[in-house]
Design an enzyme around this catalytic site. Structure first.
Site, short mmCIF file in Angstrom:
data_model
loop_
_atom_site.label_atom_id
_atom_site.label_comp_id
_atom_site.label_asym_id
_atom_site.label_seq_id
_atom_site.Cartn_x
_atom_site.Cartn_y
_atom_site.Cartn_z
N TYR A 112 -30.94 -7.64 41.18
CA TYR A 112 -30.53 -6.57 42.08
C TYR A 112 -31.54 -5.43 42.12
O TYR A 112 -32.10 -5.07 41.09
CB TYR A 112 -29.17 -6.00 41.65
CG TYR A 112 -28.69 -4.92 42.59
CD1 TYR A 112 -28.09 -5.26 43.78
CD2 TYR A 112 -28.90 -3.57 42.31
CE1 TYR A 112 -27.69 -4.29 44.68
CE2 TYR A 112 -28.49 -2.60 43.19
CZ TYR A 112 -27.90 -2.96 44.38
OH TYR A 112 -27.51 -1.99 45.26
N TRP A 114 -33.55 -2.31 45.10
CA TRP A 114 -33.98 -1.95 46.46
C TRP A 114 -35.41 -2.37 46.76
O TRP A 114 -35.80 -2.45 47.91
CB TRP A 114 -33.84 -0.44 46.66
CG TRP A 114 -32.50 -0.06 47.18
CD1 TRP A 114 -31.30 -0.36 46.62
CD2 TRP A 114 -32.22 0.68 48.38
NE1 TRP A 114 -30.29 0.16 47.39
CE2 TRP A 114 -30.83 0.81 48.46
CE3 TRP A 114 -33.01 1.26 49.37
CZ2 TRP A 114 -30.20 1.48 49.52
CZ3 TRP A 114 -32.39 1.94 50.40
CH2 TRP A 114 -31.00 2.03 50.47
N1 LIG Z 1 -24.61 6.22 37.10
C1 LIG Z 1 -24.91 5.67 38.28
N2 LIG Z 1 -25.68 4.58 38.34
C2 LIG Z 1 -26.00 4.03 39.51
C3 LIG Z 1 -25.50 4.58 40.72
C4 LIG Z 1 -24.68 5.75 40.64
O1 LIG Z 1 -24.21 6.27 41.67
N3 LIG Z 1 -24.42 6.27 39.40
N4 LIG Z 1 -25.84 4.01 41.91
C5 LIG Z 1 -26.15 2.59 41.89
C6 LIG Z 1 -26.71 2.17 43.17
S1 LIG Z 1 -25.74 2.46 44.54
C7 LIG Z 1 -27.90 1.54 43.28
S2 LIG Z 1 -28.38 0.93 44.81
C8 LIG Z 1 -28.75 1.29 42.11
C9 LIG Z 1 -30.25 1.38 42.40
O2 LIG Z 1 -30.95 0.69 41.44
P1 LIG Z 1 -32.32 -0.05 41.75
O3 LIG Z 1 -32.35 -0.56 43.15
O4 LIG Z 1 -32.58 -1.01 40.65
O5 LIG Z 1 -33.33 1.18 41.65
P2 LIG Z 1 -34.81 1.32 42.12
O6 LIG Z 1 -35.37 2.45 41.31
O7 LIG Z 1 -34.88 1.44 43.60
O8 LIG Z 1 -35.48 -0.02 41.62
C10 LIG Z 1 -36.38 -0.74 42.37
C11 LIG Z 1 -37.53 -1.19 41.47
O9 LIG Z 1 -38.36 -2.06 42.23
C12 LIG Z 1 -39.72 -1.71 42.01
N5 LIG Z 1 -40.47 -2.15 43.20
C13 LIG Z 1 -40.73 -1.46 44.33
N6 LIG Z 1 -41.41 -2.21 45.19
C14 LIG Z 1 -41.62 -3.42 44.60
C15 LIG Z 1 -42.26 -4.63 45.00
O10 LIG Z 1 -42.78 -4.77 46.08
N7 LIG Z 1 -42.24 -5.66 44.11
C16 LIG Z 1 -41.66 -5.57 42.89
N8 LIG Z 1 -41.70 -6.63 42.09
N9 LIG Z 1 -41.05 -4.42 42.49
C17 LIG Z 1 -41.01 -3.39 43.33
C18 LIG Z 1 -39.70 -0.23 41.80
O11 LIG Z 1 -40.85 0.20 41.11
C19 LIG Z 1 -38.40 -0.02 41.02
O12 LIG Z 1 -38.61 -0.09 39.64
O13 LIG Z 1 -28.40 2.21 41.06
C20 LIG Z 1 -27.02 2.14 40.74
N10 LIG Z 1 -26.78 2.92 39.54
N1 LIG Z 2 -32.32 10.84 48.36
C1 LIG Z 2 -31.68 9.71 48.07
N2 LIG Z 2 -30.74 9.24 48.92
C2 LIG Z 2 -30.07 8.08 48.62
C3 LIG Z 2 -30.36 7.32 47.46
C4 LIG Z 2 -31.35 7.86 46.58
O1 LIG Z 2 -31.63 7.28 45.53
N3 LIG Z 2 -31.97 9.04 46.90
N4 LIG Z 2 -29.69 6.16 47.21
C5 LIG Z 2 -29.03 5.48 48.34
C6 LIG Z 2 -28.04 4.50 47.89
S1 LIG Z 2 -28.60 3.07 47.20
C7 LIG Z 2 -26.71 4.66 48.06
S2 LIG Z 2 -25.65 3.43 47.58
C8 LIG Z 2 -26.15 5.86 48.67
C9 LIG Z 2 -24.91 6.38 47.91
O2 LIG Z 2 -24.23 7.28 48.70
P1 LIG Z 2 -22.90 8.00 48.12
O3 LIG Z 2 -22.06 7.02 47.42
O4 LIG Z 2 -22.32 8.75 49.23
O5 LIG Z 2 -23.59 9.02 47.14
P2 LIG Z 2 -23.45 9.58 45.68
O6 LIG Z 2 -24.65 10.47 45.59
O7 LIG Z 2 -23.26 8.56 44.65
O8 LIG Z 2 -22.13 10.44 45.70
C10 LIG Z 2 -21.88 11.45 46.64
C11 LIG Z 2 -20.99 12.50 46.03
O9 LIG Z 2 -19.70 11.98 45.74
C12 LIG Z 2 -19.08 12.89 44.86
N5 LIG Z 2 -18.07 12.18 44.09
C13 LIG Z 2 -18.23 11.47 42.95
N6 LIG Z 2 -17.03 10.97 42.55
C14 LIG Z 2 -16.11 11.40 43.46
C15 LIG Z 2 -14.70 11.22 43.60
O10 LIG Z 2 -14.03 10.58 42.82
N7 LIG Z 2 -14.12 11.80 44.68
C16 LIG Z 2 -14.81 12.53 45.60
N8 LIG Z 2 -14.14 13.05 46.63
N9 LIG Z 2 -16.13 12.73 45.47
C17 LIG Z 2 -16.78 12.15 44.43
C18 LIG Z 2 -20.18 13.48 44.00
O11 LIG Z 2 -20.03 14.91 43.94
C19 LIG Z 2 -21.46 13.03 44.71
O12 LIG Z 2 -22.39 14.08 44.85
O13 LIG Z 2 -27.12 6.88 48.69
C20 LIG Z 2 -28.35 6.46 49.27
N10 LIG Z 2 -29.14 7.65 49.50
MO LIG Z 3 -26.87 1.86 46.41
#
Ligand SMILES: Nc1nc2c(c(=O)[nH]1)N[C@H]1C(S)=C(S)[C@@H](COP(=O)(O)OP(=O)(O)OC[C@H]3O[C@@H](n4cnc5c(=O)[nH]c(N)nc54)[C@H](O)[C@@H]3O)O[C@H]1N2
Ligand SMILES: Nc1nc2c(c(=O)[nH]1)N[C@H]1C(S)=C(S)[C@@H](COP(=O)(O)OP(=O)(O)OC[C@H]3O[C@@H](n4cnc5c(=O)[nH]c(N)nc54)[C@H](O)[C@@H]3O)O[C@H]1N2
Ligand SMILES: [Mo]
Length: 748
Positions: A112, A114
Site C-alpha cells: 500500500y 501513494w
Molecule cells: N495516524 C494516522 N495514520 C495514517 C493516516 C491518518 O489519518 N492518521 N492516514 C492514512 C492514509 S489515508 C494514507 S493514504 C497513508 C499514506 O501512507 P503512504 O502512502 O505509505 O505514504 P507516502 O509517504 O505517500 O509513501 C509513499 C512512499 O513511496 C515512495 N515513492 C515515491 N515515488 C516512488 C516511486 O516511483 N517508486 C518507489 N518505489 N517508491 C516511491 C516515497 O518516497 C514514500 O516513501 O497513511 C495512513 N496513515
Molecule cells: N496536504 C495534504 N493533503 C492531503 C494528504 C496529505 O498527506 N497532505 N493526504 C491525502 C489523503 S491520502 C487522504 S486519505 C485525505 C484525508 O482526508 P480527511 O480524512 O478529510 O483528512 P484528515 O486530515 O485525516 O482529517 C480531517 C480532520 O478530521 C478531524 N477529525 C478527526 N476525527 C474526527 C471525528 O471523529 N469527528 C469529526 N467531526 N472530525 C474528526 C480532524 O480534526 C482532522 O483535522 O487527505 C488527502 N490530502
Molecule cells: Mo489516504
C-alpha cells in the site's frame, strides 16, 4: 558551473503541476504553475529532497540477512552495498525459493502507498504486474483513506464507494447554486485538497468557499478543530468519535418535531420501521434525544434542535470527511449520515442530501466528462487471498488465524516474503511497535525506495528507485482536466533505477522477462498506453494531441468541462425509484440491512447505532486523558519529501496542537518541546497552544519519519507510535487511526 544550460519545464505530481529549473544533472528550483489559482507551497522543497543525502545510492542488502538470513535485526542499519547484477541475482533467487517452497500465497504484495503521480511508472501497477507474472501474491483490499467506507457504503447505497463519491456527488458549482446550509462533519479543508491521486492542477476549493460565502450559504464545521474548514465558517465543536451520537440527536429532533420526510422514507428507503424504535428509545429505553447526546458530544441540546430545524427547512447538504471512518466504529457515522439525509428527504436533489470526502482530495467536487485513464495492465492474480489493507500486522503476527470481514470468515495466510514498492508502512500503519514485532516474522523483506525511509531501513534488500523527475512519464488523473508530459528532468540520482527496470531485471532472471515486458521498453510502453488513451478520448469526442505534440508542448488543458453534468445514479433514483432502483438488495437506501443484520456482528448491527470507541474522551483515564487526532500534514504529502523538510531549522519535531486549558496545568507554552505518550509508546513534539481545538483533544499530523527503535521515544513526532491497531469493526476492518488517548508532558 559546467557550461550546461539551464532549462525550465513543467511536471506533475499528486499535489499538482509545477515548473522546474534544472542545470545539468541537478534540479535547482521549483515554482508554482501559472494557471493554478491556489498553488501549494510543497514544490519549493523539491530540489533539496531530490538531491538529499538520504537518497538510497546503491542496491543494499542487510549484512545479517545476507550472512545468516537473520530476521530479528531489521532496523539495525548495517547494510552491504552490492552491484546491481549481484543484488538482482540474490533477490530473484530468494523470490524463487519462496514461491517454490511455500507457494505464491506466501508472498505479501499489498504494498500500500501513494508512490508517485506518473501513470506508467506508478509503483503499485508495476509491483502488481510483476507479482502476477511470477504466479501471484496476497493482495490487499481497500485503502487507509476509505477502507471502512468501501465496506459499509455498498450495503447502504448499492454502489462501490468510490463510484458513489466520484460519479454521483454534486460538484462545487452545483452546491454553490443550490445549497443553503452546508453541514460539514470533519470540515472541508483546502489544506487537504492540495493533493489528489494522479494530480490536481487548478486548486479550487478555497475559491469555492469564497463563492459560498458571497451567496450567503450557512457553513457549519462540526468537529474538534476550527481550522478544518476555511475561515468564516461557523464552528460547532464536537468531540472526536461522537458524531454518530450527534447525528442521532438531529434525527431524533426531526422525528419528534414532525420534520422528517416520511413520504421519502416510504418511497425510497427500507427499514425505517426497524430503525425508528431504536431512535425513539422504544427498544432500549433510551431516546436518542439532544439531552442524551449532549454529554457524549459536548454539543448543547438547544444547538442541536436549532440545527435540525434549519436542516429540515433549507436545502441542506451534509458532508462527511473521510476521517470519520478512519476510527473505531467508523461504519456508524457513515451509515447514520445517510439515514439523516434520507430523513431530510433531499437525497438526489441538486445541492441536497449527503456527500463524502469533499476537501479530502482536490478532485472531489470537480465535474469532468469521463474519458478513461491510462494504466499499466496488471494481469491476473492466481492467488485468491486478499486481506483488508490495514490488517497487515495482524496477518504477519497470526498466520492461520481466522478473522471476520464483511460477512466472510477468512484465515490469515502464512507470509514468508514481504515486497513493498511505493509505500511507507513504518509511516502509515498504526501502533508502529506492534508493526515492528510483526515485521520480524517474514523470512525476507524487499523494498524499492528513492529514500532511506523507516521502511527501507527495515528491509533486507533495498533497491534504489528513481523519483518521477528522473524518468519520462505521462501525468493524467480522471478527476483533473490537464494532461502532462513529464520529461526526465535529470538523470537518475546515484545508481537509482526505475521500478520497471528493476522488475524487468528480476523477471528476466526468473525466466519470465518477455511475459513481464511484452518486449517493450519503458518508452514503448508509454507510447502504447498513450495511444490507447488517445483513442478512448477521441471516441468520447475529446481531442488529445499526439505524444510527440504533447512532448513538445509539455502540457495541455483538455476540453472536458461538463456543463451541469447530470449525476445519474441518485438523480434518476429519486425521480423513479421503481424504474431506476439502487443496486441494494431492496433496490432502495438501506436504513436497516438484512444482509448486515445476518452477519450477527455486535460491533456493526443491522442499522446504525451509537457505539463508543474504546479510546475517546468518554473513556479518558488519568494516564491518558487526551484524545489524539492525527490529520494529514499541510506542508507535504504523507511522509514524502520529509527528508528535506526535516532539515529546516525548527521544523522537527512535528508540531502538536493543544488547547490552552490543557496546556496551562501542564506548564506548556507554545514552542516548548513535549512528550506525547501512552502505553504504546512516546514521541517528541513541539507544542502550539491554541483555542482553535476542543479542550481535551490534541492534534499531531502524520508524516514525520519514524526515527526510533522499538520502545524508544520517536524524536521526530510520528503519531503512529501512539495510535491503536484495531479494525473499525468486523464489517469494515479499516484503520482506527483517529481513536487514541494520550498524555502530554513538557520535556525539560
Ligand atoms: N495516524 C494516522 N495514520 C495514517 C493516516 C491518518 O489519518 N492518521 N492516514 C492514512 C492514509 S489515508 C494514507 S493514504 C497513508 C499514506 O501512507 P503512504 O502512502 O505509505 O505514504 P507516502 O509517504 O505517500 O509513501 C509513499 C512512499 O513511496 C515512495 N515513492 C515515491 N515515488 C516512488 C516511486 O516511483 N517508486 C518507489 N518505489 N517508491 C516511491 C516515497 O518516497 C514514500 O516513501 O497513511 C495512513 N496513515
Ligand atoms: N496536504 C495534504 N493533503 C492531503 C494528504 C496529505 O498527506 N497532505 N493526504 C491525502 C489523503 S491520502 C487522504 S486519505 C485525505 C484525508 O482526508 P480527511 O480524512 O478529510 O483528512 P484528515 O486530515 O485525516 O482529517 C480531517 C480532520 O478530521 C478531524 N477529525 C478527526 N476525527 C474526527 C471525528 O471523529 N469527528 C469529526 N467531526 N472530525 C474528526 C480532524 O480534526 C482532522 O483535522 O487527505 C488527502 N490530502
Ligand atoms: Mo489516504
Amino acid at each position: 558551473m559546467d557550461g550546461s544550460t539551464r532549462q525550465t519545464r513543467v511536471t506533475s505530481s499528486h499535489w499538482g503541476a509545477f515548473e522546474v529549473d534544472t542545470e545539468g544533472d541537478r534540479i535547482v528550483a521549483a515554482r508554482p504553475f501559472a494557471p493554478d489559482p491556489h498553488p501549494p507551497a510543497i514544490p519549493a522543497i523539491l530540489p533539496a529532497a531530490v538531491h538529499h543525502r538520504s537518497r538510497v545510492a546503491r542496491p543494499a542488502i542487510r549484512r545479517a540477512w545476507l550472512a545468516t538470513r537473520d530476521r530479528s535485526g531489521r532496523g539495525d542499519g548495517d547494510y552491504v552495498d552490492l552491484p546491481w547484477d549481484e543484488a538482482l541475482d540474490i533477490a530473484a533467487a530468494e523470490i524463487d525459493r519462496v514461491r517454490k517452497t511455500h507457494g505464491n500465497g506466501a508472498i505479501y504484495g499489498g504494498s500500500y502507498g501513494w508512490a508517485s503521480a506518473g501513470r506508467f511508472h506508478h509503483a503499485q501497477g508495476q509491483i502488481h504486474r510483476f507479482l502476477n507474472t511470477i504466479g501471484g501474491y496476497v493482495a490487499s483490499f481497500g485503502s487507509y483513506s476509505t477502507g471502512c467506507a468501501q465496506s459499509i457504503m455498498p450495503h447502504v447505497f448499492g454502489e462501490n464507494f468510490l463510484t458513489l463519491t466520484y460519479e454521483t456527488q454534486d460538484s462545487y458549482a452545483t452546491i454553490a447554486d443550490h445549497t443553503e446550509t452546508l453541514v460539514m462533519f470533519g470540515g472541508i479543508n483546502p489544506k487537504n485538497s492540495q493533493v489528489s491521486m494522479g494530480g490536481i492542477t487548478e486548486h479550487a476549493t478555497a475559491g469555492w468557499f469564497d463563492r459560498f460565502a458571497e451567496k450567503g450559504m450557512v457553513r457549519i464545521n462540526i468537529g474538534p478543530q476550527r481550522g478544518d474548514a476555511p475561515e468564516g465558517c461557523e464552528w460547532l465543536p464536537c468531540r472526536p468519535g461522537s458524531d454518530t451520537a450527534l447525528m442521532l440527536a438531529l434525527a431524533y429532533t426531526l422525528e419528534a418535531e414532525g420534520l422528517a420526510d416520511h413520504a421519502f422514507l416510504a418511497s425510497h428507503c427500507t427499514g425505517w420501521d426497524r430503525f425508528r424504535p431504536y431512535l425513539m428509545g422504544e427498544t432500549d429505553g433510551q431516546p436518542k434525544s439532544p439531552d442524551w447526546a449532549a454529554p457524549l458530544t459536548g454539543v448543547g441540546p438547544d444547538k442541536v434542535r436549532a440545527l435540525a430545524r434549519r436542516m429540515a427547512t433549507t436545502r441542506t447538504l451534509i458532508t462527511v470527511a473521510w476521517s470519520l471512518q478512519r476510527q473505531e466504529h467508523g461504519e456508524q457515522p457513515y451509515w447514520m449520515s445517510a439515514v439523516l439525509a434520507a430523513m431530510l428527504g433531499q437525497i438526489g436533489l441538486p445541492g441536497g442530501g449527503v456527500g463524502y470526502g469533499y476537501g479530502a482530495i482536490g478532485g472531489i467536487g470537480k465535474d469532468f466528462r469521463p474519458i478513461g485513464g491510462m494504466t499499466l495492465p496488471q494481469g491476473r492474480n492466481a492467488v485468491p487471498d486478499v486481506i483488508p489493507v490495514a490488517r497487515v500486522a495482524d496477518m504477519l503476527l497470526h498466520p492461520g488465524q481466522p478473522y471476520d470481514f464483511n460477512g466472510e470468515r477468512r484465515t490469515y495466510p502464512d507470509i514468508r516474503l514481504v515486497y513493498w514498492a511505493g509505500g511507507n508502512p513504518f509511516h502509515h500503519h498504526q501502533d508502529l511497535s506492534r508493526l515492528h514485532d510483526a515485521w520480524t516474522r517474514p523470512e525476507t523483506v524487499i523494498v524499492h525506495e528513492p529514500w532511506w525511509t523507516a521502511t527501507a531501513q527495515r528491509a533486507d534488500i533495498v533497491f534504489p528507485a528513481t523519483t518521477p523527475y528522473e524518468r519520462e512519464d505521462i501525468g493524467r488523473s480522471p478527476l483533473d482536466d490537464y494532461l502532462f508530459h513529464m520529461p526526465a528532468l535529470i538523470p537518475p540520482v546515484g545508481e537509482a533505477r526505475d521500478d520497471y527496470a528493476i522488475f524487468a531485471g528480476l523477471a528476466g532472471r526468473m525466466g519470465l522477462g518477455p511475459a513481464f515486458t511484452e518486449g517493450r521498453s519503458a518508452a514503448d510502453w508509454i507510447d502504447h498506453l498513450y495511444a490507447g488513451f488517445r483513442d478512448r478520448a477521441g471516441a468520447a469526442g475529446v481531442a488529445v494531441p499526439t505524444l510527440d505534440e504533447l512532448r513538445a508542448r509539455n502540457w495541455v488543458k483538455l476540453d472536458i468541462a461538463a456543463e451541469e453534468q447530470p449525476k445519474p445514479i441518485l438523480r434518476r433514483f429519486r425521480a423513479d425509484p421503481e424504474g431506476a432502483p439502487l443496486r441494494t438488495p431492496s433496490g432502495r437506501i438501506e436504513i436497516f440491512s438484512e444482509t448486515i443484520d445476518g452477519f450477527g456482528y455486535d460491533d456493526c448491527p443491522g442499522h446504525p447505532v451509537w457505539l463508543p470507541p474504546a479510546e475517546w474522551q468518554g473513556a479518558a483515564t488519568a494516564e491518558a486523558p487526551l484524545h489524539l487526532v492525527s490529520p494529514q500534514p499541510g506542508d507535504k504529502l504523507h511522509s514524502q519529501l520529509e527528508a528535506a523538510l526535516a532539515d529546516v531549522e525548527g521544523a522537527r519535531p512535528e508540531t502538536v496542537l493543544i488547547h490552552e486549558e490543557d496546556a496551562k496545568p501542564r506548564g506548556i507554552a507554545t514552542g516548548d518541546l513535549v512528550r506525547v505518550f501512552n502505553r504504546r509508546g512516546s514521541v517528541r513534539a513541539r507544542a502550539r497552544v491554541t483555542s482553535d481545538i476542543l479542550p481535551g483533544v490534541v492534534a499531531l499530523p502524520t508524516g514525520a519519519w519514524f526515527g526510533a527503535g522499538r520502545g524508544n521515544m520517536d524524536p521526530n513526532g510520528n503519531p503512529n507510535v501512539l495510535t491503536r491497531d484495531v479494525g473499525t469493526s468486523r464489517l469494515g476492518q479499516g484503520t482506527s487511526a483517529h481513536s487514541a488517548l494520550v498524555e502530554v508532558a513538557r520535556l525539560d
